[in-house]
Design an enzyme around this catalytic site. Structure first.
Site, mmCIF file in Angstrom:
data_model
loop_
_atom_site.group_PDB
_atom_site.id
_atom_site.type_symbol
_atom_site.label_atom_id
_atom_site.label_comp_id
_atom_site.label_asym_id
_atom_site.label_seq_id
_atom_site.Cartn_x
_atom_site.Cartn_y
_atom_site.Cartn_z
ATOM 1 N N ARG A 140 3.463 -24.929 28.985
ATOM 2 C CA ARG A 140 2.108 -24.943 29.548
ATOM 3 C C ARG A 140 1.037 -24.746 28.475
ATOM 4 N NH1 ARG A 140 1.452 -21.390 34.672
ATOM 5 N NH2 ARG A 140 -0.419 -22.660 34.725
ATOM 6 N N CYS A 141 1.460 -24.475 27.246
ATOM 7 C CA CYS A 141 0.521 -24.201 26.153
ATOM 8 C C CYS A 141 0.340 -25.454 25.294
ATOM 9 C CB CYS A 141 1.077 -23.052 25.305
ATOM 10 S SG CYS A 141 0.183 -22.777 23.768
ATOM 11 N N SER A 142 -0.894 -25.888 25.124
ATOM 12 C CA SER A 142 -1.159 -27.113 24.357
ATOM 13 C C SER A 142 -0.736 -26.971 22.900
ATOM 14 C CB SER A 142 -2.634 -27.498 24.454
ATOM 15 O OG SER A 142 -3.447 -26.497 23.880
ATOM 16 N N ASN A 176 6.357 -22.551 25.083
ATOM 17 C CA ASN A 176 5.789 -22.453 26.427
ATOM 18 C C ASN A 176 5.202 -23.829 26.738
ATOM 19 O OD1 ASN A 176 4.253 -22.109 28.719
ATOM 20 N ND2 ASN A 176 3.257 -20.244 28.024
#
Length: 116
Positions: free
Chosen positions: A11-13, A9
């Protein structure tokens, strides 16, 4: 080295960090953005076997979709996997697969276990 699959994903750090670690090691990768390409119930069942974990251990309980799916402590493994198939945001990330093994990349350095 065989190609690893990362369920990612962007958007996930933590997912970005795991991907960067693998890229830094020049590992052949197949990147699957699972929010755009959701896994089926059968694919999730296979992933469960590779992880060696109950779905309860890699479902994101804090997501609104967890409540929407009416999941809770009494939910069966199959109930959780069906919910993950319907709401892919419920799947913990990143998950990296190599052959017959998989790990949840939390912390991101955990993905390096698959390289040994």
């Amino acid at each position: 080295m065989e190609t690893l699959t990362i369920y990612h994903n962007p958007r996930c750090s933590k997912s970005r960090a795991a991907l960067a670690l693998l890229q830094e090691k020049k590992v052949p990768l197949r990147v699957v953005e699972y929010l755009k390409e959701p896994l089926s119930f059968e694919e999730l069942k296979k992933l469960q076997r590779l992880l060696g974990l109950s779905p309860r251990e890699w479902v994101r309980k804090g997501e609104e979709e967890y409540k929407k799916a009416k999941l809770g402590p009494e939910s069966s493994d199959d109930d959780i996997l069906r919910a993950m198939a319907k709401y892919p945001i419920l799947m913990e990330r990143p998950i990296v697969v190599r052959g017959k093994r998989a790990v949840v990349g939390r912390p991101p350095e955990k993905v390096l276990e698959l390289l040994g």
